[in-house]
Design a protein around this motif. Structure first.
Motif, mmCIF file in Angstrom:
data_model
loop_
_atom_site.group_PDB
_atom_site.id
_atom_site.type_symbol
_atom_site.label_atom_id
_atom_site.label_comp_id
_atom_site.label_asym_id
_atom_site.label_seq_id
_atom_site.Cartn_x
_atom_site.Cartn_y
_atom_site.Cartn_z
ATOM 1 N N LYS A 7 0.824 -1.220 0.000
ATOM 2 C CA LYS A 7 0.000 0.000 0.000
ATOM 3 C C LYS A 7 0.857 1.269 0.000
ATOM 4 C CE LYS A 7 -3.574 2.279 2.847
ATOM 5 N NZ LYS A 7 -4.518 2.597 1.781
ATOM 6 N N TYR A 8 1.985 1.227 0.733
ATOM 7 C CA TYR A 8 2.777 2.451 0.896
ATOM 8 C C TYR A 8 4.040 2.462 0.034
ATOM 9 C CZ TYR A 8 -0.400 3.042 4.803
ATOM 10 O OH TYR A 8 -1.531 3.165 5.566
ATOM 11 N N LYS A 9 4.132 1.513 -0.919
ATOM 12 C CA LYS A 9 5.292 1.465 -1.802
ATOM 13 C C LYS A 9 5.486 2.819 -2.496
ATOM 14 C CE LYS A 9 7.053 -2.036 -4.978
ATOM 15 N NZ LYS A 9 7.888 -1.598 -5.917
ATOM 16 N N LYS A 20 4.910 6.435 13.898
ATOM 17 C CA LYS A 20 4.043 7.192 14.819
ATOM 18 C C LYS A 20 2.775 6.412 15.116
ATOM 19 C CE LYS A 20 5.446 11.979 14.168
ATOM 20 N NZ LYS A 20 5.758 12.593 12.871
ATOM 21 N N LYS A 21 2.215 5.777 14.073
ATOM 22 C CA LYS A 21 0.961 5.048 14.261
ATOM 23 C C LYS A 21 1.157 3.807 15.129
ATOM 24 C CE LYS A 21 -3.166 3.418 11.961
ATOM 25 N NZ LYS A 21 -3.972 3.447 10.724
ATOM 26 N N ILE A 22 2.315 3.172 15.041
ATOM 27 C CA ILE A 22 2.570 1.996 15.881
ATOM 28 C C ILE A 22 2.456 2.410 17.354
ATOM 29 C CG2 ILE A 22 4.364 0.392 16.675
ATOM 30 C CD1 ILE A 22 5.256 0.267 13.654
ATOM 31 N N GLY A 26 -4.492 3.825 16.062
ATOM 32 C CA GLY A 26 -5.284 4.564 15.082
ATOM 33 C C GLY A 26 -6.174 3.621 14.312
ATOM 34 N N GLY A 27 -6.967 4.185 13.399
ATOM 35 C CA GLY A 27 -7.891 3.327 12.665
ATOM 36 C C GLY A 27 -8.341 3.951 11.372
ATOM 37 N N GLY A 28 -9.271 3.263 10.743
ATOM 38 C CA GLY A 28 -9.915 3.807 9.560
ATOM 39 C C GLY A 28 -9.194 3.546 8.260
ATOM 40 N N VAL A 29 -8.103 2.770 8.300
ATOM 41 C CA VAL A 29 -7.373 2.514 7.056
ATOM 42 C C VAL A 29 -7.693 1.133 6.488
ATOM 43 C CG1 VAL A 29 -5.086 2.352 5.985
ATOM 44 C CG2 VAL A 29 -5.520 4.055 7.765
ATOM 45 N N TRP A 30 -7.743 0.117 7.359
ATOM 46 C CA TRP A 30 -7.879 -1.266 6.897
ATOM 47 C C TRP A 30 -9.235 -1.877 7.215
ATOM 48 C CZ3 TRP A 30 -4.252 -3.130 3.703
ATOM 49 C CH2 TRP A 30 -3.051 -2.435 3.646
ATOM 50 N N GLY A 31 -10.045 -1.186 7.942
ATOM 51 C CA GLY A 31 -11.345 -1.756 8.299
ATOM 52 C C GLY A 31 -11.892 -1.031 9.508
ATOM 53 N N GLN A 32 -12.853 -1.648 10.153
ATOM 54 C CA GLN A 32 -13.535 -0.965 11.254
ATOM 55 C C GLN A 32 -12.764 -1.047 12.565
ATOM 56 O OE1 GLN A 32 -17.603 -2.178 11.609
ATOM 57 N NE2 GLN A 32 -18.186 -1.042 9.777
ATOM 58 N N MET A 33 -11.885 -2.047 12.688
ATOM 59 C CA MET A 33 -11.156 -2.257 13.939
ATOM 60 C C MET A 33 -10.015 -1.250 14.042
ATOM 61 S SD MET A 33 -11.234 -4.445 16.503
ATOM 62 C CE MET A 33 -12.049 -5.893 15.841
ATOM 63 N N ALA A 34 -9.863 -0.627 15.210
ATOM 64 C CA ALA A 34 -8.745 0.298 15.405
ATOM 65 C C ALA A 34 -7.591 -0.428 16.080
ATOM 66 C CB ALA A 34 -9.176 1.480 16.265
ATOM 67 N N MET A 35 -6.406 0.061 15.832
ATOM 68 C CA MET A 35 -5.223 -0.482 16.504
ATOM 69 C C MET A 35 -4.992 0.283 17.801
ATOM 70 S SD MET A 35 -1.428 -1.033 15.078
ATOM 71 C CE MET A 35 0.007 -0.799 16.106
ATOM 72 N N PRO A 36 -4.824 -0.442 18.916
ATOM 73 C CA PRO A 36 -4.573 0.242 20.193
ATOM 74 C C PRO A 36 -3.141 0.782 20.242
ATOM 75 C CG PRO A 36 -4.564 -2.141 20.524
ATOM 76 C CD PRO A 36 -4.899 -1.907 19.074
ATOM 77 N N PRO A 37 -2.912 1.834 21.026
ATOM 78 C CA PRO A 37 -1.552 2.385 21.165
ATOM 79 C C PRO A 37 -0.575 1.326 21.672
ATOM 80 C CG PRO A 37 -3.168 3.814 22.218
ATOM 81 C CD PRO A 37 -3.887 2.549 21.851
ATOM 82 N N GLN A 38 0.679 1.423 21.222
ATOM 83 C CA GLN A 38 1.722 0.467 21.651
ATOM 84 C C GLN A 38 2.871 1.285 22.239
ATOM 85 O OE1 GLN A 38 1.072 -2.940 21.209
ATOM 86 N NE2 GLN A 38 -0.907 -2.176 20.488
ATOM 87 N N LEU A 39 2.572 1.920 23.383
ATOM 88 C CA LEU A 39 3.565 2.839 23.955
ATOM 89 C C LEU A 39 4.719 2.117 24.637
ATOM 90 C CD1 LEU A 39 1.148 5.616 25.199
ATOM 91 C CD2 LEU A 39 2.780 5.757 23.315
#
Ligand code: HEM
Length: 57
Positions: A7-9, A20-22, A26-39
């Motif tokens: 996708k980002y090639k 930053k997103k890791i 965040g969400g809204g790119v691959w589907g309805q599920m959001a990714m939780p923060p990984q601080l």
């Protein structure tokens, strides 16, 4: 992760954006599920992970 890399090639700002997103989550790119923060992942490790993910094919 293969799909993420495809996708980002050619997107020069993708590594920074994904690093930053890791950490932030965040969400809204691959589907309805959001990714939780990984601080627990340091900024340096997030950058290493993002750069690696973008090489997967
Ligand atoms: C250090 C661990 C992790 C790494 C390196 C990682 C990496 C990524 C990357 C590179 C993306 C693509 C983001 C985008 O295209 O904008 C992503 C998306 C996603 N991740 Fe993770 N992830 C991690 C942990 C997790 C965990 C623990 C979960 C769930 C429990 C998760 C759920 C998701 C979901 C649902 C998406 C899609 C978000 C969207 O649609 O925008 N991730 N992850």
């Amino acid at each position: 992760m293969k799909e993420v890399a495809a996708k980002y090639k050619g997107d020069g700002s993708a590594a920074e954006m994904l690093a930053k997103k890791i950490r932030a989550g965040g969400g809204g790119v691959w589907g309805q599920m959001a990714m939780p923060p990984q601080l627990q992942v340091t900024e340096a490790d997030a950058k290493t992970l993002a750069e690696y993910i973008l090489t997967i094919n």
